[in-house]
Write an enzyme that holds these catalytic residues in place. Sequence first.
Site, PDB file in Angstrom:
ATOM      1  CG  ASN A  29       4.893  -7.244  -2.100  1.00  0.00           C
ATOM      2  OD1 ASN A  29       4.677  -6.862  -0.970  1.00  0.00           O
ATOM      3  ND2 ASN A  29       5.142  -6.305  -2.981  1.00  0.00           N
ATOM      4  CD  GLU A  35       3.202   1.277  -1.578  1.00  0.00           C
ATOM      5  OE1 GLU A  35       2.519   0.776  -2.807  1.00  0.00           O
ATOM      6  OE2 GLU A  35       4.059   0.252  -1.248  1.00  0.00           O
ATOM      7  CD  GLU A  60       5.148   4.039   4.033  1.00  0.00           C
ATOM      8  OE1 GLU A  60       5.302   3.352   5.250  1.00  0.00           O
ATOM      9  OE2 GLU A  60       5.030   3.509   3.130  1.00  0.00           O
TER      10      GLU A  60
END
Length: 489
Positions: free
Chosen positions: A158, A257, A470
């Site tokens: 994405n 994530e 992160e």
Amino acid sequence: MTAQTPRWIRNFVDGRFVDPTDRCFDAIDPATGRVHGRIHEADEPLVDRAVSAARRALGPWSATPVRERTDVLRRAADLIDARFEEFVAAESADTGKPLALARDLDVARAVANFRTFADVVAAAGQESFLTDLPGGRQALNYAVRKPLGVVAVIVPWNLPLLLLTWKVAPALACGNTVVVKPSEETPGTAALLAEVLAEAGLPAGAYNVVHGFGGGSAGEYVTSHPGIDGVTFTGSSATGAHVMKTVAPRVRPVSFELGGKNAALVFADADLDETLEGLTRSVFANTGQVCLCTERVYVHRSVFADIADGLVERARSLRLGDPRDPATTTGPLISQAHRDKVRGYLRLAEEAGAKVLTGGGTPGLGAELDGGSWIEPTLWTGLTNADRPVREEVFGPVAALIPFDTEEEAVALANDTEYGLAASVWTRDLRRGHRVAQAMNVGMAWVNTWFLRDLRSPFGGVGLSGLGREGGASSLHFYTEPTNVCVQL
């Protein structure tokens, strides 16, 4: 749109693009459905070569002074700037996103990622503690941070370049070497970045790219390789769970994530125009294909009609079309397979009794584009938290609008999910904004905005949305291992 000659995309190992492997697969333009590239799939021996090259490069690169490592990152940022439009074109070709979006979001953030982490690592300090001992003596404890080692970097389709550089920049700055596995859907910019990093002075073997799929292909070969010291992955929750299972026998650290089913909470006192502008972005940005996108919009009953009508109007004003047309605001989904998934949720919503306020189908865009993976921006009412389209991540340009009556109800509805990535709160009452944002079971909460990022702040989620953080010091902590030194004085 005119047909383009398919380009060949090769693996990059030990500082060079390697000879083609026997296995290849097509890169499909999501906007047209046409083949625009041929990708050489890495076999297991090639992945082993990539990991071995990264292992050989690890010693010299980790011994390179921090200032020299961060200088390489800054040169890489400058070189991306110099080839900016080439990166934009490659990112748009792979993802189908409008050139303007690739320009303003993906490539601009790639440059910022390199510069930000160069600054963060250059300024990083180390913890130290002075301990009082009996008899008036003391001990000094200080932590020395060392590179994690050879890191597998697995990125999704994405935001391919944005998320690739979000991981590679801090990993390299901390002295690690990397083996990158891009999504099979979006390999182009990972290959361009290889050229940039080599020109910036990164030694051979410090950055490697292997192309392929997940199970039985490059993804599995990389994550299961005994020479990998850690894995950072962004993608679906199901794939993250599989990666965790793969690395568990070797007890390697992971940073994940993962997916999101993000909520927006709109209170009665919210600024209408500001809220509608923010929701339009958070629901429909990148055709809803952002992990942070909003798929659940909880609206105070007193302003529900105003928000619904305004959001419908803005959804209908979005322009789907040729990504190269400056007037285009919204691109296609990444693939026909993903469109089939989104269509499945459209059917589930209909079966659950949803009322479609706008969208719900496939647009007709003409012969040049009708082979692409297009879907209409879609808004529903009439669904509840019990319905699958409200509970499961769709990852498309869709959202359910659901009314609430009290702050307590809104918080309960928003937290009624297995995911926990992000939320946004819309209110003029900043005390309520602070209170509600802190009550969200998420890694990130915005008040009166969305997707506003300080790259030094922690980024990540809880529950099915991920593991670890992160950004800024959080990235440094993952990509390094501390050794505590205790000296009795």
